[in-house]
Design an enzyme around this catalytic site. Structure first.
Site: not given
Length: 378
Positions: A36-37, A124, A126-127, A159, A171
């Site tokens: 959804t983001d 989860l 990590s990046s 990213e 994130d």
């Protein structure tokens, strides 16, 4: 020895002195609101007590020297004009330097040791933990103001523009701005945050299937373009602007594949807002039901689960004390998340671990998580 102690000790061994600063940034698990983001919608993640740590000190020159305990490798680069190379873990650090410089910040060099226990490729984030820990390190040595939303946006640019992944803002926002004991309802259009307390009658359990996906090479960008096609059909900026009723009236006009993708996003936005309401009301049964519906939609309409995720979710739902379970992250492997009665969490973890191993031959990692603070200087 804790991770913090490990990076500090290795720093001392490697550089001959104690670090002058230690920074950390958490991983995250999204309770609900998947894909959804980047549709300007709502997400409901928590920052978790799995973290990336960097022990560091400033340098007199403009060089950045970092050793990664996880990769057993070192990286060194000069600030200024930067270009992308192939060393994947190191590119996140270089990308952070690039984006901060692009934003007009004057950076100073530093040397450090980095280590983390956020599983890589598990969904989860990590990046994002690496990005925000690195940005926190640069901010610390360079005297930059720490503004979580602004730093999150810069992390997203790393990213999108440096790593080539067309990801949304969730994130970086939760990793930068997480609150202990709370989830954050994030409006991905205006980046407003509402802290939502985690109800005391349940704990969050992360279920790592042991399967991994490479996001840049996955169908992530394809899903995004399908969502954009649906938004164009409805004549709106993003699917966030289409409610369930409006969709129902015209869904038959859409291409069947685009229809399924849009239906997931539109109903998921609705579920996420409802989930925050359920959390505030302490209604764990309703929250668990919404999580279940979310997974089913991701499986059937968005088609981003895999056999491992579907299996571990099915096993989790069958356990006593489980309110609901769903995949979390971008999908195609990685982790699921379950909401479990605290008194039954240990038995739940043991049972799901044994049954999933027997069913798939994969060994999962299952852990009870606490909601943690966002990126910080320790």
């Amino acid at each position: 020895m804790t991770l913090r102690e490990q990076v500090e000790q290795d720093f001392h061994t490697r550089f001959g002195a104690a670090p002058t600063a230690v920074v950390r940034a958490p991983g995250r698990v999204n309770l609900i609101g998947e894909h959804t983001d980047y549709n300007d919608g709502f997400v409901l993640p928590i920052a978790i007590d799995r973290e990336v740590w960097i022990a560091l000190r400033p340098r007199e020159d403009r060089r950045v020297v970092v050793h990664s305990l996880d990769y057993g490798a070192s990286l060194s680069f000069e600030l200024g004009s930067l270009s992308r190379a192939r060393t994947e873990w190191g590119e996140y650090l270089k990308g952070c330097a690039w984006v901060l410089q692009e934003a007009g910040h004057t950076l100073k060099g530093w040397e450090g040791v980095m280590g983390g226990d956020v599983p890589r490729g598990a969904g989860l984030s990590s990046s994002a933990a690496v990005e925000l820990a690195t940005q926190r390190a640069f901010a610390t040595v360079s005297g930059l103001p720490w503004q979580p939303a602004a730093m999150a946006l810069l992390g997203q640019r790393v990213e999108n523009q440096w790593m080539g992944l067309n990801s949304g803002i969730m994130d970086q926002m939760i990793v930068a701005g997480g609150r202990s004991g709370h989830a954050l309802l994030i409006d991905c259009r205006d980046l407003s945050l509402q802290a939502v307390p985690l109800p005391t009658g349940a704990v969050v359990v992360v279920l790592d299937t042991g399967t991994r996906r490479g996001l840049v090479d996955s169908a992530y960008n394809e899903r995004r373009s399908q969502c954009e096609a649906a938004a164009r059909f409805f004549g709106v900026k993003a699917l966030r602007d289409v409610d369930v009723g409006s969709f129902a009236k015209r869904e038959h006009e859409l291409d069947p594949l685009v229809r399924r993708r849009a239906r997931h996003v539109i109903t998921e936005n609705d579920r996420t807002v409802q989930a925050a309401e359920a959390m505030r009301a302490g209604d764990l049964t309703r929250l668990g039901r919404l999580m279940d519906e979310s997974h089913d939609s991701l499986r059937d309409d968005f088609e981003v689960t895999n056999e491992a995720l579907d299996t571990i979710v099915r096993l989790a739902r069958a356990e006593p004390g489980c309110f609901g379970a769903r995949m979390t992250g971008a999908g195609f492997g990685g982790c699921a998340v379950a909401l479990v009665t605290p008194g039954q969490a240990d038995a739940f973890v043991g049972s799901v671990h044994a049954k999933y191993t027997q069913a798939t031959g994969n060994t999962p990692q299952c852990y009870v998580c606490q909601a943690a603070e966002g990126a910080s200087v320790v």
